[in-house]
Enzyme design. Structure first.
Site, PDB file in Angstrom:
ATOM      1  N   GLU A  41      -6.765  18.785  40.252  1.00 27.65           N
ATOM      2  CA  GLU A  41      -7.638  18.324  41.328  1.00 27.65           C
ATOM      3  C   GLU A  41      -8.108  19.529  42.140  1.00 27.65           C
ATOM      4  O   GLU A  41      -7.296  20.344  42.567  1.00 27.65           O
ATOM      5  CB  GLU A  41      -6.895  17.342  42.225  1.00 27.65           C
ATOM      6  CG  GLU A  41      -7.559  17.033  43.549  1.00 27.65           C
ATOM      7  CD  GLU A  41      -8.968  16.461  43.373  1.00 27.65           C
ATOM      8  OE1 GLU A  41      -9.890  16.996  44.007  1.00 27.65           O
ATOM      9  OE2 GLU A  41      -9.122  15.480  42.603  1.00 27.65           O
ATOM     10  N   ASN A 120     -10.264  16.108  47.262  1.00 27.38           N
ATOM     11  CA  ASN A 120      -8.910  15.864  47.732  1.00 27.38           C
ATOM     12  C   ASN A 120      -8.173  15.083  46.655  1.00 27.38           C
ATOM     13  O   ASN A 120      -8.801  14.450  45.793  1.00 27.38           O
ATOM     14  CB  ASN A 120      -8.921  15.039  49.018  1.00 27.38           C
ATOM     15  CG  ASN A 120      -9.723  13.754  48.883  1.00 27.38           C
ATOM     16  OD1 ASN A 120     -10.933  13.762  49.058  1.00 27.38           O
ATOM     17  ND2 ASN A 120      -9.064  12.657  48.540  1.00 27.38           N
ATOM     18  N   MET A 124     -12.667  10.129  45.935  1.00 27.34           N
ATOM     19  CA  MET A 124     -13.335   9.170  46.807  1.00 27.34           C
ATOM     20  C   MET A 124     -12.482   7.919  47.018  1.00 27.34           C
ATOM     21  O   MET A 124     -12.703   7.156  47.964  1.00 27.34           O
ATOM     22  CB  MET A 124     -14.691   8.790  46.220  1.00 27.34           C
ATOM     23  CG  MET A 124     -15.679   8.231  47.209  1.00 27.34           C
ATOM     24  SD  MET A 124     -16.258   9.430  48.446  1.00 27.34           S
ATOM     25  CE  MET A 124     -17.405  10.385  47.443  1.00 27.34           C
ATOM     26  N   THR A 129     -14.399   1.704  50.469  1.00 33.10           N
ATOM     27  CA  THR A 129     -14.240   0.430  51.159  1.00 33.10           C
ATOM     28  C   THR A 129     -13.361  -0.545  50.391  1.00 33.10           C
ATOM     29  O   THR A 129     -13.075  -1.640  50.882  1.00 33.10           O
ATOM     30  CB  THR A 129     -15.601  -0.254  51.393  1.00 33.10           C
ATOM     31  OG1 THR A 129     -16.257  -0.456  50.139  1.00 33.10           O
ATOM     32  CG2 THR A 129     -16.486   0.592  52.285  1.00 33.10           C
ATOM     33  N   ALA A 131     -13.878  -2.425  47.855  1.00 27.99           N
ATOM     34  CA  ALA A 131     -14.489  -3.636  47.309  1.00 27.99           C
ATOM     35  C   ALA A 131     -14.472  -3.586  45.780  1.00 27.99           C
ATOM     36  O   ALA A 131     -14.871  -2.589  45.187  1.00 27.99           O
ATOM     37  CB  ALA A 131     -15.918  -3.773  47.812  1.00 27.99           C
ATOM     38  N   VAL A 234     -11.007  23.168  37.564  1.00 23.56           N
ATOM     39  CA  VAL A 234     -11.270  23.295  36.129  1.00 23.56           C
ATOM     40  C   VAL A 234     -12.703  23.801  35.980  1.00 23.56           C
ATOM     41  O   VAL A 234     -13.658  23.119  36.347  1.00 23.56           O
ATOM     42  CB  VAL A 234     -11.067  21.961  35.399  1.00 23.56           C
ATOM     43  CG1 VAL A 234     -11.557  22.061  33.956  1.00 23.56           C
ATOM     44  CG2 VAL A 234      -9.598  21.562  35.432  1.00 23.56           C
ATOM     45  N   HIS A 441     -22.323   5.598  44.967  1.00 21.67           N
ATOM     46  CA  HIS A 441     -22.067   4.905  43.704  1.00 21.67           C
ATOM     47  C   HIS A 441     -22.907   5.513  42.575  1.00 21.67           C
ATOM     48  O   HIS A 441     -23.681   4.825  41.925  1.00 21.67           O
ATOM     49  CB  HIS A 441     -22.396   3.413  43.843  1.00 21.67           C
ATOM     50  CG  HIS A 441     -21.538   2.696  44.825  1.00 21.67           C
ATOM     51  ND1 HIS A 441     -21.868   1.435  45.327  1.00 21.67           N
ATOM     52  CD2 HIS A 441     -20.369   3.032  45.414  1.00 21.67           C
ATOM     53  CE1 HIS A 441     -20.933   1.046  46.179  1.00 21.67           C
ATOM     54  NE2 HIS A 441     -20.012   1.997  46.256  1.00 21.67           N
ATOM     55  N   ASN A 475     -17.697   6.286  37.485  1.00 23.34           N
ATOM     56  CA  ASN A 475     -18.871   5.433  37.575  1.00 23.34           C
ATOM     57  C   ASN A 475     -19.999   5.948  36.687  1.00 23.34           C
ATOM     58  O   ASN A 475     -20.858   5.187  36.239  1.00 23.34           O
ATOM     59  CB  ASN A 475     -19.361   5.360  39.021  1.00 23.34           C
ATOM     60  CG  ASN A 475     -18.345   4.748  39.958  1.00 23.34           C
ATOM     61  OD1 ASN A 475     -17.482   3.988  39.549  1.00 23.34           O
ATOM     62  ND2 ASN A 475     -18.442   5.091  41.234  1.00 23.34           N
ATOM     63  N   THR A 487     -16.448   0.554  41.123  1.00 17.72           N
ATOM     64  CA  THR A 487     -15.139   1.120  40.811  1.00 17.72           C
ATOM     65  C   THR A 487     -14.326   0.246  39.867  1.00 17.72           C
ATOM     66  O   THR A 487     -13.680   0.752  38.942  1.00 17.72           O
ATOM     67  CB  THR A 487     -14.344   1.387  42.102  1.00 17.72           C
ATOM     68  OG1 THR A 487     -15.081   2.278  42.928  1.00 17.72           O
ATOM     69  CG2 THR A 487     -12.986   2.001  41.794  1.00 17.72           C
TER      70      THR A 487
END
Length: 506
Positions: A41, A120, A124, A129, A131, A234, A441, A475, A487
């Site tokens: 990461e 991080n 994301m 949110t 959903a 990477v 998205h 995505n 997602t």
């Protein structure tokens, strides 16, 4: 789970620690527990446990610090959490993200002015949110016969529920008023309903939002063969004889470069950085970066009529994340090609109005996402010369809205006003259309296809055409034009790819 000493090799290398990378780690830990897995990461660990949603951090100062540390090269820049930033036209990212600094628009095109990233552990998924609606009608991938079973599995990994806000005092009111407005012309599956959410409520009443930590689960955390390396960029995927053979990694703490051999490589960096890694690796199929699509987000606000404070104050004691009005979903249909998400304003991604002193939770945010008409020329390009803040190939986004896109957006604005009036008294005369890129998205840039026909990047198992052993996730793999939050679908596709790797590992 966090580690620092880089291995010489691993059975599987995963690039990116968001929900999709985490899904690969989880499925492989369950189905191939003897396989060694190394996850890299680029960003730091900002939560405990690693990958947790920052909304679960109760202390506001600690939560703000975690968001700031997620903003990579944009750390300390002003964000859209400042009141009025979006509607005043200021170009700002949301807290926990940073904007593409340049190359976001080409003259004569709409571009994506607020294309953004998070760097991080958890990606994301630490800021979303939560959903998790299912795709409907043309949003679905028709060549995947097992899509519904994969979506079931994605719901398991993300710990999706529909009852987290059943006790919210205004949730039923909002849902019933929306049902009266939309259900008559819809079948049962497409009616206004509780939004499936990757969230649950603890016994003490506090909400817990799913991030990558939930997707990892105890099985991944207990897997001695899994290691997560943060602040590790990477820079390229290595190949040998045309097959993926490992990765090159730069330790951002020491600037040292390491080579890690691997049998399989999964790039799950996000919708823009995944094709960037492939480009930097010299892996450049014709469809790489092409068919890029975002969801236009149109927002409105309305004050609920005829509601009393009642139990709203009691619910508010659950913390800053309480929602008196719940989250209601108006599903996408081909006849009404937009997806609706209605929630309490202070939980909406963008502030739409000042705090209302009358009844807590009485102002709701209404948002419709519209599906983009797919175009080959909508794409992200990469430079062979210029670099970004990480030293990776600089991006240029080409993006235009079609006449059909504009027509659908106008229909969505009209529908949003109608829905706003159905639930209460609108605060504005006209909905606000968010700048392109605001939905976060980003899809299509490494899209899946049934065959290697030059119009897709990967197979139905997410393996890159012509590069055995290299898989992509996120995505960006979704090949259809969607309006619903993507997602759940992308994690479902990650499950399919992870199962294939586990099967091959034997």
């Amino acid at each position: 789970m966090n580690a620092r000493h880089y291995p010489a090799s691993a059975d599987v290398v995963i690039v990116g620690s968001g929900p999709n990378g985490a899904a690969y780690a989880r499925i492989l830990s369950e189905l191939a527990p003897d396989a060694s897995i190394a996850m890299f990461e680029v960003g730091p660990t900002v939560s405990n446990p690693p990958g947790a949603h920052v909304k679960n951090i109760e202390d506001a100062a600690e939560r703000a610090l975690a968001q700031a540390r997620s903003e990579g090269p944009g750390e300390r820049a002003a964000t859209i959490s400042d009141p009025g930033a979006a509607k005043s036209g200021q170009r700002r990212g949301r807290a926990g993200t940073y904007l593409l600094p340049e190359g976001f628009r080409v003259e004569g095109e709409e571009g994506m002015p607020v294309a953004a990233f998070s760097s991080n552990v958890g990606g994301m998924g630490a800021h979303w949110t939560a959903a998790c609606p299912r795709p409907f009608d043309s949003e679905r991938i028709d060549f995947l016969a097992d899509l519904d079973e994969l979506l079931d599995e994605a719901e398991r990994l993300l710990a999706v529920t529909t009852d987290a806000f059943d006790a919210s005092p205004f949730a039923t009111i909002v849902r019933e008023r929306l049902s009266e407005a939309v259900d008559a012309q819809r079948d049962h599956a497409h009616r206004a309903q509780r939004m499936p959410l990757a969230v649950h409520r603890r016994e003490d009443g506090r909400l817990v939002w799913s991030g990558s930590d939930v997707v990892f689960g105890d099985v991944t955390r207990a897997n001695a063969n899994f290691a997560l390396y943060d602040e590790s960029l990477v820079t390229r995927v290595l190949t040998d004889g045309g097959r993926a053979s490992g990765v090159e990694v730069r330790d951002l703490r020491t600037d040292s470069v390491h080579t890690i051999a691997a049998r399989y490589v999964v790039v799950a960096a996000d919708g823009l950085r995944t094709p960037q890694v492939l480009w930097a690796s010299g892996i450049r199929p014709p469809a790489l970066g092409r068919m890029l699509n975002d969801q236009t987000q149109i927002v409105f606000a309305s004050r609920l009529r005829d509601v009393q404070t009642g139990d709203a104050d009691a619910v508010a004691t659950a913390g800053a994340l309480s929602e008196q009005s719940g989250v209601t979903w108006v599903p996408f249909t081909d006849e009404m090609p937009f997806h609706g998400q209605i929630m309490q304003l202070d939980a909406s991604p963008v502030p739409l109005a000042d705090d209302d002193p009358v009844v807590p939770g009485s102002i709701v945010g209404l948002g419709l996402f519209t599906a983009k008409e797919l175009q080959w020329e909508d794409r992200v390009d990469f430079s062979d010369d210029a670099v970004d803040g990480y030293g990776m190939p600089a991006m240029t986004i080409h993006y235009t809205l079609t006449p059909r896109d504009h027509a659908v957006m106008e229909r969505a604005r009209e529908e949003l006003v109608r829905l706003g009036r159905a639930v209460g008294d609108p605060l504005d005369e006209r909905p606000f259309t968010m700048p392109a890129g605001a939905s976060l998205h980003y899809q299509g840039s490494t899209r899946m296809g049934l065959t290697d026909d030059g119009r897709s990047v990967c197979s139905p198992d997410s393996e890159v055409w012509g590069v055995p052993g290299l898989f992509v996730a996120g995505n960006n793999v979704i090949p259809t034009s969607t309006a619903c939050n993507p997602t759940l679908t992308s994690v479902a596709l990650a499950v399919r790819g992870a199962r294939r790797i586990a099967e091959n590992l034997g």
